[in-house]
Design a protein around this motif. Sequence first.
Motif, PDB file in Angstrom:
ATOM      1  N   UNK A 196     -29.774 -23.643 -17.502  1.00  0.00           N
ATOM      2  CA  UNK A 196     -31.335 -22.501 -18.025  1.00  0.00           C
ATOM      3  C   UNK A 196     -30.548 -21.254 -18.839  1.00  0.00           C
ATOM      4  N   UNK A 198     -33.520 -19.098 -18.619  1.00  0.00           N
ATOM      5  CA  UNK A 198     -33.934 -17.748 -17.766  1.00  0.00           C
ATOM      6  C   UNK A 198     -33.230 -16.346 -17.818  1.00  0.00           C
ATOM      7  N   UNK A 199     -33.928 -15.828 -17.969  1.00  0.00           N
ATOM      8  CA  UNK A 199     -34.032 -14.596 -19.313  1.00  0.00           C
ATOM      9  C   UNK A 199     -32.712 -13.833 -17.805  1.00  0.00           C
ATOM     10  N   UNK A 200     -33.169 -14.301 -16.393  1.00  0.00           N
ATOM     11  CA  UNK A 200     -31.822 -13.366 -15.904  1.00  0.00           C
ATOM     12  C   UNK A 200     -30.451 -13.810 -15.861  1.00  0.00           C
ATOM     13  N   UNK A 201     -30.639 -14.979 -16.600  1.00  0.00           N
ATOM     14  CA  UNK A 201     -28.721 -15.990 -16.909  1.00  0.00           C
ATOM     15  C   UNK A 201     -29.106 -16.053 -18.044  1.00  0.00           C
ATOM     16  N   UNK A 202     -29.337 -15.395 -19.087  1.00  0.00           N
ATOM     17  CA  UNK A 202     -28.765 -15.208 -20.226  1.00  0.00           C
ATOM     18  C   UNK A 202     -27.859 -14.565 -20.202  1.00  0.00           C
ATOM     19  N   UNK A 203     -27.032 -15.409 -21.583  1.00  0.00           N
ATOM     20  CA  UNK A 203     -25.383 -14.791 -21.771  1.00  0.00           C
ATOM     21  C   UNK A 203     -24.500 -14.810 -21.018  1.00  0.00           C
ATOM     22  N   UNK A 204     -22.976 -14.642 -21.553  1.00  0.00           N
ATOM     23  CA  UNK A 204     -21.998 -14.222 -20.981  1.00  0.00           C
ATOM     24  C   UNK A 204     -21.923 -16.046 -20.071  1.00  0.00           C
ATOM     25  N   UNK A 222     -23.583 -17.141 -17.864  1.00  0.00           N
ATOM     26  CA  UNK A 222     -24.365 -17.185 -16.227  1.00  0.00           C
ATOM     27  C   UNK A 222     -24.985 -18.488 -16.098  1.00  0.00           C
ATOM     28  N   UNK A 269     -25.261 -20.581 -13.087  1.00  0.00           N
ATOM     29  CA  UNK A 269     -26.421 -21.395 -12.550  1.00  0.00           C
ATOM     30  C   UNK A 269     -26.704 -22.867 -12.885  1.00  0.00           C
TER      31      UNK A 269
END
Lengths: 303, 303, 303, 303
Positions: free
Chosen positions: A157, A160-166, A168, A173
Amino acid sequence: MIIDVHAHYYPPRYLELIGRPGLPPVAAAALAGQSIGERLALLDKAGIDMQVLSVSQAQPYLPDPAAAAEAARVGNDLFAELCAEQPGRFLTFAALPLPHPDQSLAEIARVADLPAVVGFTIGCSVAGHQLDDPVLGPVLAELDRRRAIVFLHPVGQEGTPWLAGHNLAWLVGAPFEDTAAALRLILAGLPGRYPGLKFIVPHLGGTIPFLAARVTRKSADEVIGGLRGMYYDTVSGSPEALASACRILGAERMLFGTDYPYCDEPQFRHHLSYLGDAGLDDSDVGRITGGTAAALLGLGEPD
Amino acid sequence: MIIDVHAHYYPPRYLELIGRPGLPPVAAAALAGQSIGERLALLDKAGIDMQVLSVSQAQPYLPDPAAAAEAARVGNDLFAELCAEQPGRFLTFAALPLPHPDQSLAEIARVADLPAVVGFTIGCSVAGHQLDDPVLGPVLAELDRRRAIVFLHPVGQEGTPWLAGHNLAWLVGAPFEDTAAALRLILAGLPGRYPGLKFIVPHLGGTIPFLAARVTRKSADEVIGGLRGMYYDTVSGSPEALASACRILGAERMLFGTDYPYCDEPQFRHHLSYLGDAGLDDSDVGRITGGTAAALLGLGEPD
Amino acid sequence: MIIDVHAHYYPPRYLELIGRPGLPPVAAAALAGQSIGERLALLDKAGIDMQVLSVSQAQPYLPDPAAAAEAARVGNDLFAELCAEQPGRFLTFAALPLPHPDQSLAEIARVADLPAVVGFTIGCSVAGHQLDDPVLGPVLAELDRRRAIVFLHPVGQEGTPWLAGHNLAWLVGAPFEDTAAALRLILAGLPGRYPGLKFIVPHLGGTIPFLAARVTRKSADEVIGGLRGMYYDTVSGSPEALASACRILGAERMLFGTDYPYCDEPQFRHHLSYLGDAGLDDSDVGRITGGTAAALLGLGEPD
Amino acid sequence: MIIDVHAHYYPPRYLELIGRPGLPPVAAAALAGQSIGERLALLDKAGIDMQVLSVSQAQPYLPDPAAAAEAARVGNDLFAELCAEQPGRFLTFAALPLPHPDQSLAEIARVADLPAVVGFTIGCSVAGHQLDDPVLGPVLAELDRRRAIVFLHPVGQEGTPWLAGHNLAWLVGAPFEDTAAALRLILAGLPGRYPGLKFIVPHLGGTIPFLAARVTRKSADEVIGGLRGMYYDTVSGSPEALASACRILGAERMLFGTDYPYCDEPQFRHHLSYLGDAGLDDSDVGRITGGTAAALLGLGEPD
């Protein structure tokens, strides 16, 4: 017999067909470079008899029905070929060209009775369709009729903006996807509608054991009851998470898994050894490492 | 002194200003209909001395900067008024008109020294901005300068397709938000950049204790180390989840919370009583129910 | 003097830094394989004196501030180098390491006075931030102070579900991005707040001329008035679309553009020749092909 | 006979069933408060004989199949009731409980032969499914078998980040949805697969006439050819947009529409009167205001 139900295989030709060559990233998957011979040697050293192979997130979920069907067909054939070359060492959960119903039903008919195929793998979501989406109805009905195993797996995911990057999306996720998919199945009443399906949820159910009290407080006791009717693999590494999963979901529902090749060699071994650190009975450990899987997969006499 | 750091308050005039009248749904929040008198009686019966109030998901994150600023101002004033009317019973984590930097800096300056205000609440994301978004930089820098407490809270991810429907966004999405927000802060290096900030992550860190082995395997030991520098509230209800959180994150980092009014009366009491069922030392329980919070909030002598 | 204000350049080293090597797809961009010499020959044949180069969708909008800053710096230097090597043939709209304010302000200071730099390019959205997002405030304020040209450009909305697949994101999504970005600027009042900014909206304003009656019916006459204060490039190819744009937005606001290399040679020439097929006065055509741009860019005497 | 093919009706009981009571916002829909008597008087004054009513964005696309089926059934019955009460004044495009195939097939069978029902309305997307999603296959096949009219209508993309706020989702997002839906149908080959379907695309095809040159340049001439096989309504208000639509898509494909009640009375009248300002032949205007619709809907002799 020790059976690893959560292990992946990435034939390059298949990856090209789904447009994701190079998957998985080597950094994340330390063992991705191993040859089959090296993999078998690793299994031997660890005392693991058998792996049930699946495509992980590399599902053949292409928008074009014909392209999806071809990718699934080629992929499943390459998996079956490997299983045939290494008798007794590999089985497979076949992939399906979802969300296309006709093509998926055809692929089920084509491969369900192959000796290598012991079930099917479906993403925690399918090209943006959730598991209670009506597009999946005919396929789930047919799998139910065949009393099939359905091995769920996260699809990633990253969008999914709040899982984007790092990273995550994979750090946390992936178990979030497991959790949401399993709960969605229960809350949509799908196990009741398709009682023949045997779901395997990876990663100890994602986060379900930790959130069970919350889920019960906010929904109903029946939800946890429904979750107890599914199977789970042990890819986690945390003895107390495993102990918690066994108490809440049932040790008899746990199936040993490694997430090969997403681990280095010590981590691979730890996936097996930590099962002994969770304070479980030896008989439970035996069932987890192979007994339950052997019965579920219809393999001879579990030792 | 027993202090509940995770409790909500919904002044109707504030809810109207943010365009969410009627929040929260009564079905989900059994105690939402209580008057302040009934709430105080409930606290008395349970032996809880004090609640630190916050707006939960009802953040003043309006697109128009002036409207957001007004909503935050009115809301914070209504919270402060209640605290003044009930001395010794209520404190508050003030809300901020994010993502608007100038308006948020002005609101911090206006309320930070009010006696009722012991910290600030910020959503696990802010109107689509994640916590490492540069738009939040000036606000985090100012809160750091003031060595402020930052109480994170989920905002609701009903729009995330794989959490849509079946109330999944609150059943499990809320602790997913907690988890992702806390990890994002660590992985973006924000605690290092803003060492004065004291973060409180709700719900035992969401799912962090259960996923700690996975996170460590896939990232670095330092991540869990970083997480040990944050605070967590105990809203969960599962003794074994609490025990796990204490082992992994530290009992000295746990702060008692109830998520009032999202519980009925027995559940409210359970949020306190279950702290005794996790096999913790009495001294740890005492620190969790009030000692740590009293020190953190700068309240007189913790008993 | 004939000036093409909408033309792209993709230095390989820059593309690598932003993690998009190989951009753009050759199929979509027939002229992408041309050398600078071939490009100049093409310009000569077409009678085009000058191109103002920009990065198109390949913006340096990386999450890590330092990485974004480096990409922008390297990219802008490579553009400036080419401009210096071919005096009188190329100028550039510099890119900015958004959404990072400090890094962007530093890059503006570094490059604004370079002879090659005649303005800045900003995406129709910036790493998920819309143009009225407060994170962009300090950057827009600084560009306003410098009375800068801001050349907007779509970034690609392949992830928007209803534009996914079939290349819809570029077939029509790109002009949708133009339309929404320009309207958002007006509706958020940004031209009033930053009166020094001179926006160029590509593709005849996306779809604004066609939707002007609808926009006026559903919002206010002032919106079209505000849009008349912006500039537009002529990348379209439809004489009647151009005629409509001139009537509604003003011929004196139109600037010739080609979207090089996203065209083959006949299409490239058509971008210039079709300007004569829209029933415009010759003087208007002259202003569109170079007069307005020369004045706007501060170039010597427009012919 | 003058026929308005794009007109809406919002029975309160239906709106409650789909959980959107109060729709549409009065501010946006000036005529929403009219009684049926007032509406008929307005039609009489304007010389409009008949409206074909549809639900606009208020589609019965509920996640629960039974709830969706009930909403569609109740809604279609309320529409049919009104049509029966006002013979010769109203017809309807029936709504379907998508994305649920069995329920939608049942509703088609139930209502297709009702005298009031002259076709079906389907959203430009359906609960997150695009029009080429396999879940819609059985429904489109059945509508094809019946040679049905399919009236497309935007559903509202307020959740698309770059259309969020400022009412952009309706100002311009609605015609973007039209455009993308029509192109998706063509690019996915659906008119070829379902040759009996007669699609009506609202708002002059959204933005298709303005973008036709771009679409042709970036895809193929056949795309515009395919679009010429669809029908379009004239809800726009811009004579030059209409003229352009007629040139590119064909005057014989245009059907008069008003988008009632999303207009005030002068705007309502303008939707009819502007048809005369586009430089069309009188015979074309006559076909647009009623002749083509009468033939398409199978109504007696067009005058």
